[in-house]
Design an enzyme around this catalytic site. Structure first.
Site, PDB file in Angstrom:
ATOM      1  N   LYS A  22       0.893  -1.584   0.373  1.00 24.15           N
ATOM      2  CA  LYS A  22      -0.431   0.450  -0.221  1.00 24.15           C
ATOM      3  C   LYS A  22       0.986   1.377   0.288  1.00 24.15           C
ATOM      4  O   LYS A  22       0.883   2.373  -0.502  1.00 24.15           O
ATOM      5  CB  LYS A  22      -0.718   0.198   1.144  1.00 24.15           C
ATOM      6  CG  LYS A  22      -1.621   1.597   1.826  1.00 24.15           C
ATOM      7  CD  LYS A  22      -2.474   1.485   2.998  1.00 24.15           C
ATOM      8  CE  LYS A  22      -1.867   1.571   4.080  1.00 24.15           C
ATOM      9  NZ  LYS A  22      -1.454   2.815   4.678  1.00 24.15           N
ATOM     10  N   ASN A  23       1.779   1.033   0.666  1.00 23.98           N
ATOM     11  CA  ASN A  23       2.341   2.165   0.670  1.00 23.98           C
ATOM     12  C   ASN A  23       3.630   1.990  -0.451  1.00 23.98           C
ATOM     13  O   ASN A  23       4.656   3.799  -0.113  1.00 23.98           O
ATOM     14  CB  ASN A  23       2.806   2.051   2.782  1.00 23.98           C
ATOM     15  CG  ASN A  23       1.855   3.050   3.519  1.00 23.98           C
ATOM     16  OD1 ASN A  23       1.384   3.154   3.687  1.00 23.98           O
ATOM     17  ND2 ASN A  23       2.701   2.156   4.495  1.00 23.98           N
ATOM     18  N   CYS A 117      -5.463  12.641  12.222  1.00 17.81           N
ATOM     19  CA  CYS A 117      -6.126  11.272  12.533  1.00 17.81           C
ATOM     20  C   CYS A 117      -6.200  10.534  13.349  1.00 17.81           C
ATOM     21  O   CYS A 117      -5.515  11.459  15.022  1.00 17.81           O
ATOM     22  CB  CYS A 117      -5.444  10.568  11.717  1.00 17.81           C
ATOM     23  SG  CYS A 117      -4.166   9.739  12.004  1.00 17.81           S
ATOM     24  N   ARG A 122      -0.025  14.193  12.809  1.00 17.68           N
ATOM     25  CA  ARG A 122       0.447  14.110  11.825  1.00 17.68           C
ATOM     26  C   ARG A 122       0.475  15.508  10.432  1.00 17.68           C
ATOM     27  O   ARG A 122       0.148  15.550  10.123  1.00 17.68           O
ATOM     28  CB  ARG A 122      -0.340  13.418  10.858  1.00 17.68           C
ATOM     29  CG  ARG A 122      -0.105  12.311  11.846  1.00 17.68           C
ATOM     30  CD  ARG A 122      -0.545  10.899  11.574  1.00 17.68           C
ATOM     31  NE  ARG A 122       0.474  10.080  10.175  1.00 17.68           N
ATOM     32  CZ  ARG A 122      -0.592   9.245   9.521  1.00 17.68           C
ATOM     33  NH1 ARG A 122      -1.721   8.323   9.566  1.00 17.68           N
ATOM     34  NH2 ARG A 122       0.170   8.472   8.939  1.00 17.68           N
ATOM     35  N   ASP A 305       4.528   0.356  12.200  1.00 15.96           N
ATOM     36  CA  ASP A 305       3.712  -0.239  11.866  1.00 15.96           C
ATOM     37  C   ASP A 305       3.216  -1.892  12.039  1.00 15.96           C
ATOM     38  O   ASP A 305       1.584  -2.540  11.608  1.00 15.96           O
ATOM     39  CB  ASP A 305       3.389   0.235  10.062  1.00 15.96           C
ATOM     40  CG  ASP A 305       3.304   1.216   9.744  1.00 15.96           C
ATOM     41  OD1 ASP A 305       3.349   1.586   8.470  1.00 15.96           O
ATOM     42  OD2 ASP A 305       2.910   2.632  10.344  1.00 15.96           O
ATOM     43  N   ARG A 397      -8.670  -0.800   4.779  1.00 16.98           N
ATOM     44  CA  ARG A 397      -8.038   0.413   3.882  1.00 16.98           C
ATOM     45  C   ARG A 397      -7.000  -0.144   3.434  1.00 16.98           C
ATOM     46  O   ARG A 397      -6.124   0.381   2.437  1.00 16.98           O
ATOM     47  CB  ARG A 397      -8.022   1.790   5.147  1.00 16.98           C
ATOM     48  CG  ARG A 397      -8.984   2.756   5.017  1.00 16.98           C
ATOM     49  CD  ARG A 397      -8.466   3.239   6.091  1.00 16.98           C
ATOM     50  NE  ARG A 397      -7.395   4.632   5.491  1.00 16.98           N
ATOM     51  CZ  ARG A 397      -6.757   5.748   5.383  1.00 16.98           C
ATOM     52  NH1 ARG A 397      -7.925   6.062   7.163  1.00 16.98           N
ATOM     53  NH2 ARG A 397      -5.863   6.585   5.226  1.00 16.98           N
TER      54      ARG A 397
HETATM   55  C1  EPZ Z   1       4.179   7.105   7.112  1.00 19.92           C
HETATM   56  O1  EPZ Z   1       3.181   8.240   7.034  1.00 19.92           O
HETATM   57  C2  EPZ Z   1       3.262   5.757   6.597  1.00 19.92           C
HETATM   58  N1  EPZ Z   1       2.030   6.293   5.467  1.00 19.92           N
HETATM   59  C3  EPZ Z   1       2.688   5.362   8.420  1.00 19.92           C
HETATM   60  O2  EPZ Z   1       1.812   3.970   7.250  1.00 19.92           O
HETATM   61  C4  EPZ Z   1       3.894   5.138   8.676  1.00 19.92           C
HETATM   62  O3  EPZ Z   1       3.455   4.915   9.622  1.00 19.92           O
HETATM   63  C5  EPZ Z   1       4.946   5.810   9.070  1.00 19.92           C
HETATM   64  O4  EPZ Z   1       4.898   6.895   7.167  1.00 19.92           O
HETATM   65  C6  EPZ Z   1       6.501   6.014   9.434  1.00 19.92           C
HETATM   66  O5  EPZ Z   1       6.898   4.597   9.039  1.00 19.92           O
HETATM   67  C7  EPZ Z   1       2.454   6.034   3.903  1.00 19.92           C
HETATM   68  O6  EPZ Z   1       3.476   6.354   3.653  1.00 19.92           O
HETATM   69  C8  EPZ Z   1       0.756   6.388   2.566  1.00 19.92           C
HETATM   70  P1  EPZ Z   1       5.668  10.226   8.453  1.00 19.92           P
HETATM   71  P2  EPZ Z   1       4.300   9.448   6.530  1.00 19.92           P
HETATM   72  O7  EPZ Z   1       5.516  11.900   8.073  1.00 19.92           O
HETATM   73  O8  EPZ Z   1       4.568   9.994   5.991  1.00 19.92           O
HETATM   74  C9  EPZ Z   1       5.961  13.533  11.530  1.00 19.92           C
HETATM   75  C10 EPZ Z   1       0.102   2.961   7.804  1.00 19.92           C
HETATM   76  O9  EPZ Z   1      -0.536   2.774   8.189  1.00 19.92           O
HETATM   77  N2  EPZ Z   1       5.541  15.272  11.425  1.00 19.92           N
HETATM   78  O10 EPZ Z   1       7.033   9.252   8.122  1.00 19.92           O
HETATM   79  O11 EPZ Z   1       2.274  10.572   7.583  1.00 19.92           O
HETATM   80  C11 EPZ Z   1       4.890  13.049  11.951  1.00 19.92           C
HETATM   81  O12 EPZ Z   1       3.629  13.916  12.383  1.00 19.92           O
HETATM   82  C12 EPZ Z   1       0.870   4.308   7.697  1.00 19.92           C
HETATM   83  O13 EPZ Z   1       0.331   2.598   6.239  1.00 19.92           O
HETATM   84  C13 EPZ Z   1       5.954  16.584  10.739  1.00 19.92           C
HETATM   85  O14 EPZ Z   1       6.069  16.527  12.197  1.00 19.92           O
HETATM   86  O15 EPZ Z   1       4.758   9.701   8.864  1.00 19.92           O
HETATM   87  C14 EPZ Z   1       5.493  11.899  13.359  1.00 19.92           C
HETATM   88  O16 EPZ Z   1       4.815  12.077  14.145  1.00 19.92           O
HETATM   89  C15 EPZ Z   1      -0.490   4.734   9.002  1.00 19.92           C
HETATM   90  N3  EPZ Z   1       5.872  16.825  10.815  1.00 19.92           N
HETATM   91  C16 EPZ Z   1       7.104  11.322  12.398  1.00 19.92           C
HETATM   92  O17 EPZ Z   1       7.167  12.778  11.570  1.00 19.92           O
HETATM   93  C17 EPZ Z   1       5.709  16.496   8.971  1.00 19.92           C
HETATM   94  O18 EPZ Z   1       5.768  17.560   8.067  1.00 19.92           O
HETATM   95  C18 EPZ Z   1       6.853  10.764  11.414  1.00 19.92           C
HETATM   96  O19 EPZ Z   1       6.389  11.000  10.530  1.00 19.92           O
HETATM   97  C19 EPZ Z   1       6.319  15.111   8.546  1.00 19.92           C
HETATM   98  C20 EPZ Z   1       5.527  14.300   9.894  1.00 19.92           C
END
Ligand code: EPZ
Length: 417
Positions: A22-23, A117, A122, A305, A397
């Site tokens: 998916k990701n 969410c 996020r 995850d 999803r």
């Molecule tokens: C990706 O989400 C994945 N989703 C998530 O999978 C996964 O849990 C996550 O990466 C971490 O591995 C997809 O790839 C579609 P991040 P993402 O940006 O990119 C903070 C699932 O279950 N952050 O790596 O949204 C954020 O709040 C989903 O399949 C900021 O502060 O996660 C978090 O604490 C859930 N500002 C941390 O960084 C930003 O601009 C990591 O988030 C971006 C992120």
């Protein structure tokens, strides 16, 4: 709303083919916005989130043709509406992945801010900061990100924290920017590498994907390509945990065990016998698992995850374990539902102390987010009696035909309306 009714106690036994990731599929589908030819994809998982992303691109003008058995073609030649409306974005945060490609291809984008969410606020400030560094003018108004750029210019970007979709958004934008972009502190997740490989097949010039420093030399245009999406390492890990919890004996094919080292190490520590081939993985569970502590962190460490799924294992293992969640601020909502099934879990900020109990008792529980739902499925498979999981749209999803796959492995599970 659909529910999942599980009668616990059956060990998972047999062979299962893993679906596409998916990701990886979500950002790769967005890559079609970068070119005006056809991007042909295979191994696309049949998931709710993928359908949402295809609808989102379709209303922008991308010609989407869904074939059989996970094939898909996307033609960006008629892209004429660089808008991602709230109604669609609110159901899937990954919609933010259209921002970089739209800016790079059209010079403008109007993308609804993804709400928070269940698992955390996020924010997308790193996506915005990086695009501004490349010369984009971005403001947030009325809940929308309004972005404009004549032509993005290559820049050196250091993200404040490791962000997977942040890295992916900036990498896609940089493929058509003028000059070189370097992303420091880049996410090293395999899905980032899969996207980079697809972009390279489309004519992009990228090096360093998979490391924390990615360099992109902008080009004037990209072209179409044929690309197979990688296997889903989180789906793989989820079925491994389900087999481990139910004294199972399974073989997962079309998988990539090399991307799951941290999870495999923990499952072996819990007492599972695991054999890996290049594209398959076999797990034989012990009669009783041993408790295993873990700490989530960016790849290649233990993936956030997989945290909820592993907590379900520790609920029925011998001993006590500490699970520390370092990525998201609120990713323990499955714990209170597991406690309804009889688990012994104490939460202290981002630590969960889990003490194994001899057995869980079936009950009605509620899914709150995608991976929490998977945790409840694993617990239901091993609990005594029946477990009814509500709000399983979360599951749909990210898990393709989960009740069909579990049934094939011997589980007593069915979807009830
Ligand atoms: C990706 O989400 C994945 N989703 C998530 O999978 C996964 O849990 C996550 O990466 C971490 O591995 C997809 O790839 C579609 P991040 P993402 O940006 O990119 C903070 C699932 O279950 N952050 O790596 O949204 C954020 O709040 C989903 O399949 C900021 O502060 O996660 C978090 O604490 C859930 N500002 C941390 O960084 C930003 O601009 C990591 O988030 C971006 C992120």
């Amino acid at each position: 709303m659909d529910k999942l009714l599980i009668k616990g106690g059956n060990p998972l036994v047999g062979e299962l083919a893993i679906s596409g990731a998916k990701n990886a599929a979500l950002p790769i589908i967005c890559a079609s916005l970068l070119c005006n030819n056809t991007l042909s994809l295979t191994n696309i998982p049949q998931l709710h989130d993928v359908a949402t992303m295809l609808r989102l691109l379709g209303q922008m003008g991308v010609v989407v043709t869904i074939g059989d058995k996970g094939t898909l073609t996307l033609d960006g030649c008629k892209l004429d509406n660089p808008l991602a409306p709230y109604e669609m974005v609110k159901t899937m945060r990954a919609s933010i992945l259209v921002l970089g490609p739209l800016l790079a291809r059209c010079g403008e984008a109007k993308v609804s801010m993804p709400g928070g969410c269940a698992i955390g606020a996020r924010p997308v400030d790193q996506h915005i900061k990086g695009l501004q560094a490349m010369g984009a003018e971005i403001r947030v108004e009325g809940g929308y990100v309004l972005a404009q750029a004549q032509r993005l210019k290559g820049a050196r970007i250091v993200t404040d924290m490791v962000t997977v979709t942040g890295t992916e958004n900036l990498m896609m934008a940089a493929t058509l920017a003028e000059g070189e972009t370097v992303i420091e502190n880049a996410a090293r997740e395999p899905e980032v590498v899969d996207l980079a490989n697809c972009l390279i097949a489309m004519g992009a010039r990228i090096s360093g994907a998979g490391s924390d420093r990615i360099s992109i030399q902008g080009v004037d245009r990209l072209h179409g390509a044929d690309y197979p999406v990688m296997p889903d390492r989180i789906e793989t890990g989820t079925y491994l945990c389900a087999a481990a919890a139910t004294r199972g004996d399974i073989l997962l094919t079309r998988a990539s065990p090399a991307l799951l080292d941290a999870v495999i190490d923990k499952l072996r520590e819990a007492g599972c016998a695991i054999e890996c081939q290049p594209d398959s993985i076999a797990l034989k569970a012990p009669r009783r698992l041993k408790s295993v502590s873990l700490r989530t962190a960016p790849y290649p460490a233990f993936p956030t995850d997989m945290q909820a799924q592993f907590m379900a294992i520790d609920c029925v293992a011998e001993g006590s374990a500490v699970i520390r969640e370092t990525i998201f601020e609120n990713r323990f909502m499955h714990a209170v539902e597991l406690i309804r099934l009889g688990a012994d879990i104490r939460i202290d900020a981002n630590n969960a102390v889990v003490t194994g109990v001899p057995a869980l008792d079936g009950a009605t529980v509620m899914a709150t987010d995608l991976r929490a739902s998977a945790s409840l499925v694993i617990a239901g498979l091993v609990a005594q009696g029946e477990t009814l999981i509500e709000r399983i749209y979360h599951l749909d999803r990210g898990y393709e035909r989960i009740e069909e796959k579990l049934t094939r492995l011997g589980a007593d599970v069915r979807r009830v309306r």
